[in-house]
Design a protein around this motif. Structure first.
Motif, short mmCIF file in Angstrom:
data_model
loop_
_atom_site.label_atom_id
_atom_site.label_comp_id
_atom_site.label_asym_id
_atom_site.label_seq_id
_atom_site.Cartn_x
_atom_site.Cartn_y
_atom_site.Cartn_z
N LYS A 61 0.83 -1.21 0.00
CA LYS A 61 0.00 0.00 0.00
C LYS A 61 0.86 1.26 0.00
N ASP A 62 1.95 1.25 0.80
CA ASP A 62 2.84 2.41 0.86
C ASP A 62 3.44 2.73 -0.50
N GLU A 63 3.62 1.71 -1.32
CA GLU A 63 4.22 1.91 -2.64
C GLU A 63 3.18 2.11 -3.72
N GLY A 64 1.91 2.11 -3.36
CA GLY A 64 0.86 2.29 -4.36
C GLY A 64 0.55 1.04 -5.13
N LEU A 65 0.95 -0.13 -4.61
CA LEU A 65 0.69 -1.39 -5.27
C LEU A 65 -0.54 -2.05 -4.63
N PRO A 66 -1.27 -2.86 -5.41
CA PRO A 66 -2.40 -3.57 -4.82
C PRO A 66 -1.92 -4.58 -3.78
N ALA A 67 -2.74 -4.83 -2.79
CA ALA A 67 -2.35 -5.72 -1.70
C ALA A 67 -2.01 -7.11 -2.19
N GLU A 68 -2.65 -7.56 -3.30
CA GLU A 68 -2.37 -8.91 -3.77
C GLU A 68 -0.93 -9.06 -4.25
N ASN A 69 -0.23 -7.92 -4.49
CA ASN A 69 1.16 -8.01 -4.92
C ASN A 69 2.11 -8.16 -3.74
N SER A 70 1.58 -8.20 -2.53
CA SER A 70 2.43 -8.33 -1.35
C SER A 70 2.80 -9.79 -1.16
N CYS A 71 3.67 -10.29 -2.05
CA CYS A 71 4.02 -11.71 -2.06
C CYS A 71 5.02 -12.07 -0.97
N ARG A 72 5.56 -11.07 -0.28
CA ARG A 72 6.59 -11.35 0.71
C ARG A 72 6.01 -11.94 1.99
N ILE A 73 6.81 -12.79 2.58
CA ILE A 73 6.41 -13.46 3.82
C ILE A 73 6.95 -12.67 5.01
N PRO A 74 6.10 -12.35 5.98
CA PRO A 74 6.58 -11.59 7.14
C PRO A 74 7.78 -12.26 7.80
N GLY A 75 8.80 -11.43 8.11
CA GLY A 75 9.98 -11.93 8.80
C GLY A 75 11.07 -12.45 7.89
N VAL A 76 10.79 -12.55 6.58
CA VAL A 76 11.79 -13.04 5.63
C VAL A 76 12.56 -11.86 5.05
N THR A 77 13.86 -12.01 4.91
CA THR A 77 14.71 -10.96 4.36
C THR A 77 14.77 -11.08 2.84
N TYR A 78 14.53 -10.00 2.14
CA TYR A 78 14.50 -9.98 0.68
C TYR A 78 15.51 -8.97 0.13
N PRO A 79 16.01 -9.25 -1.09
CA PRO A 79 15.92 -10.49 -1.85
C PRO A 79 16.69 -11.62 -1.16
N ILE A 80 16.33 -12.85 -1.51
CA ILE A 80 16.96 -14.02 -0.91
C ILE A 80 18.21 -14.36 -1.72
N GLY A 81 19.31 -14.54 -1.06
CA GLY A 81 20.57 -14.85 -1.75
C GLY A 81 20.80 -16.34 -1.88
N ILE A 82 21.80 -16.68 -2.68
CA ILE A 82 22.23 -18.07 -2.83
C ILE A 82 23.75 -18.09 -2.94
N THR A 83 24.39 -19.03 -2.29
CA THR A 83 25.84 -19.11 -2.29
C THR A 83 26.34 -19.87 -3.52
N TYR A 84 27.62 -19.76 -3.75
CA TYR A 84 28.25 -20.49 -4.86
C TYR A 84 28.02 -21.99 -4.72
N GLU A 85 28.22 -22.50 -3.51
CA GLU A 85 28.09 -23.94 -3.28
C GLU A 85 26.66 -24.41 -3.54
N GLU A 86 25.69 -23.63 -3.08
CA GLU A 86 24.28 -23.98 -3.31
C GLU A 86 23.94 -23.94 -4.79
N LEU A 87 24.48 -22.95 -5.48
CA LEU A 87 24.21 -22.82 -6.91
C LEU A 87 24.79 -23.99 -7.69
N VAL A 88 26.02 -24.37 -7.37
CA VAL A 88 26.66 -25.50 -8.07
C VAL A 88 25.86 -26.78 -7.85
N ALA A 89 25.48 -27.02 -6.60
CA ALA A 89 24.71 -28.23 -6.30
C ALA A 89 23.37 -28.23 -7.03
#
Length: 398
Positions: A61-89
């Motif tokens: 709402k603060d950004e002028g977007l519809p509420a349905e676009n609030s795809c983020r989960i409370p308490g989760v840090t965004y954007p979510i990163g991935i390490t080199y090891e995780e990417l290779v696997a």
């Protein structure tokens, strides 16, 4: 690490200095104005980026977007990163969809990460608004859905992927992860890189810049001149010999296919491949016996830095089409040599690496200059053969 706010660019987007070094367009949350913080990638490439959303609906709402676009989960840090090891696997297990947002020319020069797909950053937001069918047709892999948690973005150093993530997260793509180290980290760890062959580069260039109508690739605009030139530049940069044979020059097949009638389309001779190239040996001989008119389309400052090819004239690419629309008298006065005629077969174009001459040729070909030839090796090939270069006033090297 010391961060300092320098200027406010727009709501939620600010210019920061990290350890006294400016980082442009770094967006971060301030008083709830921005939904995402841009990653600041410093020399050691240790990102310190985090944003935890307490109330996704309020944030939207603060950004002028519809509420349905609030795809983020409370308490989760965004954007979510991935390490080199995780990417290779994940790549080894075929469990990830890796998207590289760099330009196709960068991929040609450096190689690409294994199993990665390419969606260039300038096209990113538009790409994710395409239908699944249009996306697959253009980029060659299935369009990710907002619910997918296996999508990873990569670029050169980790900066552009933040911009890409910001572009699509309002569409619900919050779960897309970022490989912050990106290509530079992958290379430093000696991860394998894939060099595309010419056919793959051609197909990807076509998918990226042209559209498929039925079973035929066509430029997206009515004339297709700009898109055609862009594809030729990519192909030339990859060392692909560009060729186009006109079946019937008098009919002007290419012009009619583009939906535009060029008055000089019939300047091409049936069975001849265009543009016509010229090799180093033939060019050198032509310059020695004064049988060639060589035009360099680089900028003046480039000639001053490197020197110019012997007996070459200079018509910079940004002026090229306008120059060949001048009268012979105006052309001679401005450029200091006689304006070539469309019928001349001794005119040769050169640049630095062979890319810009394709754009130059594309600009004057509709004026009837089909017989102009291209030195595809251009300055880099000339210099590599230790051929002489003529200093231009202000040259840094002869």
């Amino acid at each position: 690490m010391r961060c300092k706010l320098i200027a406010r660019i727009r709501p939620g987007v600010y210019l920061l200095a990290v350890n006294e070094t400016p980082h442009s367009l770094a967006a971060f949350r301030k008083d709830g104005l921005a939904a995402a913080i841009a990653l600041l990638v410093i020399a050691c490439r240790n990102p310190t980026f985090a944003q935890s959303v307490e109330d996704p609906a309020k944030e939207a709402k603060d950004e002028g977007l519809p509420a349905e676009n609030s795809c983020r989960i409370p308490g989760v840090t965004y954007p979510i990163g991935i390490t080199y090891e995780e990417l290779v696997a994940g790549l080894d297990a075929d469990a990830l969809v890796l998207i590289d947002v760099r330009d196709p020319l960068e991929l040609r020069e450096t190689g690409k990460l294994p199993k990665s797909h390419n969606v260039p950053l300038p096209e990113f937001e538009t790409a994710f608004q395409l239908s699944p069918e249009e996306f697959t047709e253009k980029y060659g892999f299935p369009k990710p859905t907002p619910q997918d948690e296996n999508v990873v973005l990569s670029c050169q150093s980790g900066c552009r992927i933040v911009t890409a993530w910001e572009a699509i997260q309002p569409f619900g793509y919050c779960r897309v992860r970022l490989y912050y180290g990106s290509f530079l980290d992958w290379e430093s760890r000696h991860g394998p890189l894939i060099k595309e062959n010419k056919e793959e580069l051609f197909l990807r260039s076509m998918r990226s810049r042209w559209k498929l109508v039925g079973h035929k690739w066509l430029p997206p605009s009515s004339s297709g001149k700009t898109e055609l030139a862009a594809v030729l530049v990519v192909l030339a940069g990859a060392g692909v010999s560009f060729s186009m044979t006109i079946r019937d020059g008098a009919r002007g097949d290419l012009a009619s296919e583009d939906g535009e009638s060029f008055k000089n389309a019939s300047c091409r001779i049936p069975g001849i491949t265009y543009p016509i190239g010229i090799e180093f040996e033939e060019l050198a001989e032509g310059l020695l016996n004064d049988s060639v008119v060589l035009i360099d389309v680089r900028n003046r400052w480039e000639l001053e830095e490197t020197g110019k090819l012997p007996k070459s004239q200079n018509v910079p690419l940004p002026e090229f089409e306008t120059a060949f629309n001048l009268s012979p008298e105006e052309f001679l006065k401005k450029y200091g040599f006689i304006k070539p005629e469309p019928e001349d077969e001794n005119v040769v174009l050169t640049c630095r690496s062979g890319r810009r001459i394709l754009l130059a040729w594309d600009a004057i070909e509709p004026l009837g200059y089909c017989k102009v030839r291209l030195y595809f090796g251009s300055y880099l090939d000339w210099k590599a053969r230790s051929a002489p270069l003529i200093p231009v006033p202000g040259s840094l090297e002869p």
